[in-house]
Scaffold this active site. Structure first.
Site, PDB file in Angstrom:
ATOM      1  N   ASP A 142      25.050  29.120  19.336  1.00  0.00           N
ATOM      2  CA  ASP A 142      23.691  29.245  18.821  1.00  0.00           C
ATOM      3  C   ASP A 142      23.676  28.465  17.504  1.00  0.00           C
ATOM      4  O   ASP A 142      24.388  28.824  16.553  1.00  0.00           O
ATOM      5  CB  ASP A 142      23.398  30.734  18.588  1.00  0.00           C
ATOM      6  CG  ASP A 142      22.049  30.959  17.930  1.00  0.00           C
ATOM      7  OD1 ASP A 142      21.408  29.980  17.478  1.00  0.00           O
ATOM      8  OD2 ASP A 142      21.652  32.132  17.851  1.00  0.00           O
ATOM      9  N   ILE A 143      22.897  27.406  17.457  1.00  0.00           N
ATOM     10  CA  ILE A 143      22.947  26.499  16.300  1.00  0.00           C
ATOM     11  C   ILE A 143      22.603  27.213  14.985  1.00  0.00           C
ATOM     12  O   ILE A 143      23.052  26.803  13.916  1.00  0.00           O
ATOM     13  CB  ILE A 143      22.021  25.277  16.543  1.00  0.00           C
ATOM     14  CG1 ILE A 143      22.435  24.085  15.674  1.00  0.00           C
ATOM     15  CG2 ILE A 143      20.557  25.626  16.340  1.00  0.00           C
ATOM     16  CD1 ILE A 143      21.805  22.776  16.098  1.00  0.00           C
ATOM     17  N   GLY A 180      12.023  27.942  22.157  1.00  0.00           N
ATOM     18  CA  GLY A 180      13.337  27.304  22.220  1.00  0.00           C
ATOM     19  C   GLY A 180      14.118  27.395  20.919  1.00  0.00           C
ATOM     20  O   GLY A 180      14.060  28.394  20.199  1.00  0.00           O
ATOM     21  N   VAL A 181      14.812  26.314  20.620  1.00  0.00           N
ATOM     22  CA  VAL A 181      15.664  26.311  19.429  1.00  0.00           C
ATOM     23  C   VAL A 181      14.810  26.361  18.159  1.00  0.00           C
ATOM     24  O   VAL A 181      15.223  26.956  17.141  1.00  0.00           O
ATOM     25  CB  VAL A 181      16.620  25.088  19.461  1.00  0.00           C
ATOM     26  CG1 VAL A 181      15.909  23.783  19.269  1.00  0.00           C
ATOM     27  CG2 VAL A 181      17.747  25.249  18.481  1.00  0.00           C
ATOM     28  N   ASP A 182      13.621  25.801  18.209  1.00  0.00           N
ATOM     29  CA  ASP A 182      12.688  25.827  17.074  1.00  0.00           C
ATOM     30  C   ASP A 182      12.353  27.285  16.702  1.00  0.00           C
ATOM     31  O   ASP A 182      12.433  27.679  15.520  1.00  0.00           O
ATOM     32  CB  ASP A 182      11.419  25.063  17.495  1.00  0.00           C
ATOM     33  CG  ASP A 182      10.506  24.713  16.350  1.00  0.00           C
ATOM     34  OD1 ASP A 182      10.889  24.921  15.192  1.00  0.00           O
ATOM     35  OD2 ASP A 182       9.384  24.222  16.622  1.00  0.00           O
TER      36      ASP A 182
END
Ligand code: AR6
Length: 182
Positions: free
Chosen positions: A15-16, A37-39
């Site tokens: 997980d970034i 999403g990632v945002d």
């Protein structure tokens, strides 16, 4: 893992938002005001202060990237890059995706980042074909390394194992073969 001069490129299932690097890159949209999403994950982890800082930026064009602080994230900075929506590949999508990586690295250089983590920009909601996106990501990073002497670590953060395998295979393919004994 691929090491070129002093810089390592590696794929990680992660997980970034948890990565303790100088900058993480966000796969944002042109509004820069958050999304899924990632945002969405980055905005949740960084807190409302990130949204407030993004509100001052006036959005971002597709293929470009803008800098904010990391707020509650372990990362010092977030570089918000806007990838292209895949529309069949005939609308400049590959060049726009390469531009996201290029611009993110330029922004990282301006604030002297030694470590940076990228998600697979455009490979989720924006439906860019993953194999081609991975090649573009790695090519663009490798092309930029000579201009980034401060950069020591590039992490390609993969949300699932299938994406990790793509990066891992592609990075292994770039490894120079061992030199033959004379
Ligand atoms: N860490 C690392 N990778 C992740 C994470 C995470 N926490 N969450 C998802 N991914 P996407 P896009 C992966 O859809 O295609 C948003 O609404 C995911 O599995 O986040 O560029 C924005 O606001 C996929 O491989 O980004 C835009 O509107 C990759 O990150 C739009 O989505 C990118 O998937 C951007 O779409």
């Amino acid at each position: 893992m691929l090491t070129i001069d002093r810089c390592t490129l590696e794929a990680r299932v992660a997980d970034i938002t948890t990565l303790d690097v100088d900058a993480i890159v966000n796969a944002a949209n042109t509004s820069l005001l958050g999304g899924g999403g990632v945002d969405g994950a980055i905005h949740r982890a960084a807190g409302r202060e990130l949204l407030h800082e993004c509100e001052t930026l006036g959005g971002c064009a597709t293929g470009d990237a803008k800098l904010t602080r990391g707020h509650r994230l372990p990362a010092r900075y977030v570089i918000h890059a806007v990838g292209p929506v895949w529309r069949g590949g005939t609308h400049g999508e590959p060049d726009l995706l390469a531009s996201c990586y290029q611009r993110s690295l330029e922004v990282a250089r301006e604030v002297n980042c030694a470590s940076i983590a990228f998600p697979a920009i455009s490979c989720g909601i924006y439906r860019f074909p993953a194999d081609e996106a991975v090649r573009i990501a790695i090519d663009t990073v490798l092309e930029n390394l000579p201009r980034m002497p401060q950069l020591q670590s590039v992490i390609f953060a993969c949300f699932d194992h299938a994406m990790f395998e793509r990066y891992h295979t592609e990075l292994r393919g770039r490894q120079a073969p061992p030199s033959k004994p004379i």
